[in-house]
Design an enzyme around this catalytic site. Structure first.
Site, PDB file in Angstrom:
ATOM      1  N   ARG A  25      76.732 -56.537 -21.962  1.00  0.00           N
ATOM      2  CA  ARG A  25      75.727 -56.577 -23.058  1.00  0.00           C
ATOM      3  C   ARG A  25      76.262 -57.504 -24.194  1.00  0.00           C
ATOM      4  O   ARG A  25      75.486 -58.081 -24.916  1.00  0.00           O
ATOM      5  CB  ARG A  25      75.194 -55.168 -23.681  1.00  0.00           C
ATOM      6  CG  ARG A  25      74.410 -54.418 -22.635  1.00  0.00           C
ATOM      7  CD  ARG A  25      73.995 -52.817 -22.920  1.00  0.00           C
ATOM      8  NE  ARG A  25      73.586 -52.249 -21.768  1.00  0.00           N
ATOM      9  CZ  ARG A  25      73.014 -51.006 -21.911  1.00  0.00           C
ATOM     10  NH1 ARG A  25      73.277 -50.361 -23.259  1.00  0.00           N
ATOM     11  NH2 ARG A  25      72.528 -50.488 -20.887  1.00  0.00           N
ATOM     12  N   TYR A  46      83.503 -59.067 -10.956  1.00  0.00           N
ATOM     13  CA  TYR A  46      84.073 -60.075 -11.616  1.00  0.00           C
ATOM     14  C   TYR A  46      85.105 -60.483 -11.289  1.00  0.00           C
ATOM     15  O   TYR A  46      85.615 -61.523 -11.721  1.00  0.00           O
ATOM     16  CB  TYR A  46      83.954 -59.807 -13.353  1.00  0.00           C
ATOM     17  CG  TYR A  46      82.621 -59.464 -13.770  1.00  0.00           C
ATOM     18  CD1 TYR A  46      81.500 -60.297 -13.991  1.00  0.00           C
ATOM     19  CD2 TYR A  46      82.200 -58.095 -13.669  1.00  0.00           C
ATOM     20  CE1 TYR A  46      80.399 -60.064 -14.544  1.00  0.00           C
ATOM     21  CE2 TYR A  46      81.021 -57.565 -14.165  1.00  0.00           C
ATOM     22  CZ  TYR A  46      80.058 -58.389 -14.585  1.00  0.00           C
ATOM     23  OH  TYR A  46      78.794 -58.077 -14.846  1.00  0.00           O
ATOM     24  N   LYS A  61      70.229 -47.490 -10.404  1.00  0.00           N
ATOM     25  CA  LYS A  61      70.916 -47.828 -11.644  1.00  0.00           C
ATOM     26  C   LYS A  61      70.777 -46.716 -12.741  1.00  0.00           C
ATOM     27  O   LYS A  61      69.937 -46.334 -13.083  1.00  0.00           O
ATOM     28  CB  LYS A  61      70.186 -49.050 -11.910  1.00  0.00           C
ATOM     29  CG  LYS A  61      70.778 -49.809 -13.150  1.00  0.00           C
ATOM     30  CD  LYS A  61      70.239 -51.045 -13.457  1.00  0.00           C
ATOM     31  CE  LYS A  61      71.014 -51.426 -14.852  1.00  0.00           C
ATOM     32  NZ  LYS A  61      70.715 -52.868 -15.045  1.00  0.00           N
ATOM     33  N   LYS A 110      74.670 -48.672  -8.884  1.00  0.00           N
ATOM     34  CA  LYS A 110      75.428 -49.239  -9.994  1.00  0.00           C
ATOM     35  C   LYS A 110      75.777 -48.061 -11.158  1.00  0.00           C
ATOM     36  O   LYS A 110      74.523 -47.569 -11.513  1.00  0.00           O
ATOM     37  CB  LYS A 110      74.459 -50.319 -10.550  1.00  0.00           C
ATOM     38  CG  LYS A 110      74.806 -50.984 -11.703  1.00  0.00           C
ATOM     39  CD  LYS A 110      74.076 -52.233 -12.297  1.00  0.00           C
ATOM     40  CE  LYS A 110      74.372 -52.628 -13.388  1.00  0.00           C
ATOM     41  NZ  LYS A 110      73.576 -53.781 -14.108  1.00  0.00           N
ATOM     42  N   SER A 112      80.776 -54.403 -15.692  1.00  0.00           N
ATOM     43  CA  SER A 112      81.720 -55.051 -16.764  1.00  0.00           C
ATOM     44  C   SER A 112      82.716 -53.887 -17.219  1.00  0.00           C
ATOM     45  O   SER A 112      83.879 -54.460 -17.319  1.00  0.00           O
ATOM     46  CB  SER A 112      80.812 -55.599 -17.771  1.00  0.00           C
ATOM     47  OG  SER A 112      79.968 -54.580 -18.353  1.00  0.00           O
ATOM     48  N   GLU A 151      64.726 -42.899  -5.345  1.00  0.00           N
ATOM     49  CA  GLU A 151      64.401 -44.082  -5.832  1.00  0.00           C
ATOM     50  C   GLU A 151      64.604 -44.900  -4.507  1.00  0.00           C
ATOM     51  O   GLU A 151      63.728 -46.004  -4.559  1.00  0.00           O
ATOM     52  CB  GLU A 151      65.572 -44.401  -6.943  1.00  0.00           C
ATOM     53  CG  GLU A 151      65.031 -43.750  -8.157  1.00  0.00           C
ATOM     54  CD  GLU A 151      63.987 -44.487  -8.864  1.00  0.00           C
ATOM     55  OE1 GLU A 151      63.187 -45.575  -8.479  1.00  0.00           O
ATOM     56  OE2 GLU A 151      63.506 -44.285  -9.882  1.00  0.00           O
TER      57      GLU A 151
HETATM   58  C1  PBG Z   1      70.156 -55.990 -17.094  1.00  0.00           C
HETATM   59  C2  PBG Z   1      71.580 -55.764 -16.429  1.00  0.00           C
HETATM   60  C3  PBG Z   1      72.580 -54.913 -17.056  1.00  0.00           C
HETATM   61  C4  PBG Z   1      73.464 -55.223 -15.856  1.00  0.00           C
HETATM   62  C5  PBG Z   1      73.125 -56.030 -15.126  1.00  0.00           C
HETATM   63  N1  PBG Z   1      71.885 -56.355 -15.350  1.00  0.00           N
HETATM   64  C6  PBG Z   1      72.803 -54.281 -18.231  1.00  0.00           C
HETATM   65  C7  PBG Z   1      71.907 -53.077 -18.429  1.00  0.00           C
HETATM   66  O1  PBG Z   1      71.226 -52.781 -17.648  1.00  0.00           O
HETATM   67  O2  PBG Z   1      72.062 -52.842 -19.704  1.00  0.00           O
HETATM   68  C8  PBG Z   1      75.162 -54.532 -16.384  1.00  0.00           C
HETATM   69  C9  PBG Z   1      76.020 -55.344 -15.528  1.00  0.00           C
HETATM   70  C10 PBG Z   1      77.353 -55.093 -15.857  1.00  0.00           C
HETATM   71  O3  PBG Z   1      77.667 -54.222 -16.727  1.00  0.00           O
HETATM   72  O4  PBG Z   1      78.527 -55.770 -15.192  1.00  0.00           O
HETATM   73  N2  PBG Z   1      69.139 -55.241 -16.884  1.00  0.00           N
END
Ligand code: PBG
Length: 331
Positions: free
Chosen positions: A208, A318, A198, A253, A279, A238
């Protein structure tokens, strides 16, 4: 004899039947996981930076789950929106057995026992500062104390009946600790989808906004735990750690900007590998679509197919409901 005019790749592209015969990657609804935002309010609420995506009450969530099941989408991923007054420095609301996430899981599993339910294991929706963990006096996220909290959170989700817990926090050692605790408590069937690679990505901005952690986070970032977008070897490291600690599935991600990572992970480990079209990717596509600059159906299906072609076994998107509908119409 080995080249033009004897070899003409366009021959196979000439007709739809031969294009179909040589198609390597076929996207289906089985490849889709639908992320949904759940809130404590009644009904639905629009998210301005994610046009077309809404926060849902548990009743509305059940309606969406019915559509997802009907479209043969295998699983939903839940993201609760915590009211500001329920947030705290120790994120205790994260493991409240009557918390929104836990209630949503129980409601879904009762009504739709065959639909997979995934919960996010991370503290950011619950901390008053918006970080994914507990802070020391200097604002650094304390690894081991955070892992203890994540274990409590994961156990509360398992107790509610979730099928898959998905730690998205990037703390060291959390997969092993969560796996160990699940075993001890008898939740041996609870799967772990580890957000292993991630990245500290700017593409999470609209998420967020959706969960209300953006204002809490302010100008702070998550670079001391999420990965540097410049790295790939670190992603393999990782993933290898998370698998050794007991992850059943791993995740990369964001999605499209990181398809090279998806490919390396899939080739190196050959384990169930997922990618999250996050997102920012959604909003970017949607903004161009709403301006009439991109064709929605064609671009969305192309983006999802590309992520699958790179090696993903499935994509969190989404667009899942729309994509599943379009795929059905194509058949
Ligand atoms: C929380 C989390 C996040 C996302 C999924 N779980 C945000 C972050 O790490 O700040 C992001 C998903 C998205 O942007 O669609 N840990």
């Amino acid at each position: 004899m080995s080249s033009y005019p004897y070899v003409r790749p366009r021959r196979m592209r000439r007709d739809e039947f031969s294009r179909r015969l040589m198609r390597e990657t076929v996207l289906t609804s089985n490849d889709l996981i639908y992320p949904v935002f759940v809130h404590e309010l009644e009904g639905r609420e629009a998210i301005p930076s994610m046009p077309g995506v809404e926060r849902l009450s548990i009743d509305e969530l059940l309606r969406v789950a019915e559509q997802a099941s009907e479209l043969r989408i295998p699983a939903l991923a839940l993201f609760p929106v915590t009211a500001p007054e329920a947030k705290s420095l120790d994120a205790a609301a994260a493991w409240d057995e009557d918390g929104l996430c836990q209630r949503a899981v129980r409601a879904l599993k009762r009504r739709f026992p065959d639909l997979g339910v995934i919960t996010d294991v991370a503290l950011d929706p619950y901390t008053s500062h918006g970080q994914d963990g507990l802070l020391d006096d200097y604002g650094y996220v304390i690894n081991d104390l955070t892992v203890e909290a994540l274990v409590k959170q994961a156990l509360s989700h398992a107790a509610a009946g979730v099928d898959i817990v998905a730690p998205s926090d990037m703390m060291d050692g959390r997969i092993g600790e969560i796996r160990g605790a699940l075993e001890v408590e008898g939740y041996i069937h609870t799967r772990i989808l580890a957000y292993s690679a991630k990245y500290a990505s700017a593409f999470y901005g609209p998420f967020r906004d959706a969960v209300g952690s953006a204002s809490a986070l302010g100008k702070a970032d998550k670079k001391t735990y999420q990965m540097d977008p410049a790295n790939t070897d670190e992603a393999l490291h990782e993933v290898s750690l998370d698998l050794a600690e007991g992850a059943d599935m791993v995740m990369v991600k964001p999605g499209m900007p990181y398809v090279d990572i998806v490919r390396r992970v899939k080739e190196e480990f050959g384990v169930p590998t997922f990618a999250y079209q996050v997102s920012g990717e959604y909003s970017m596509l949607k903004a161009a679509i709403l301006n009439g600059w991109l064709d929605e159906r064609a671009c969305v299906l192309e983006a999802l197919t590309s992520i699958k072609r790179a090696g993903a076994d499935g994509v969190l998107t989404y667009f899942a409901l729309d994509a599943a509908r379009w795929l059905r119409e194509q058949d």
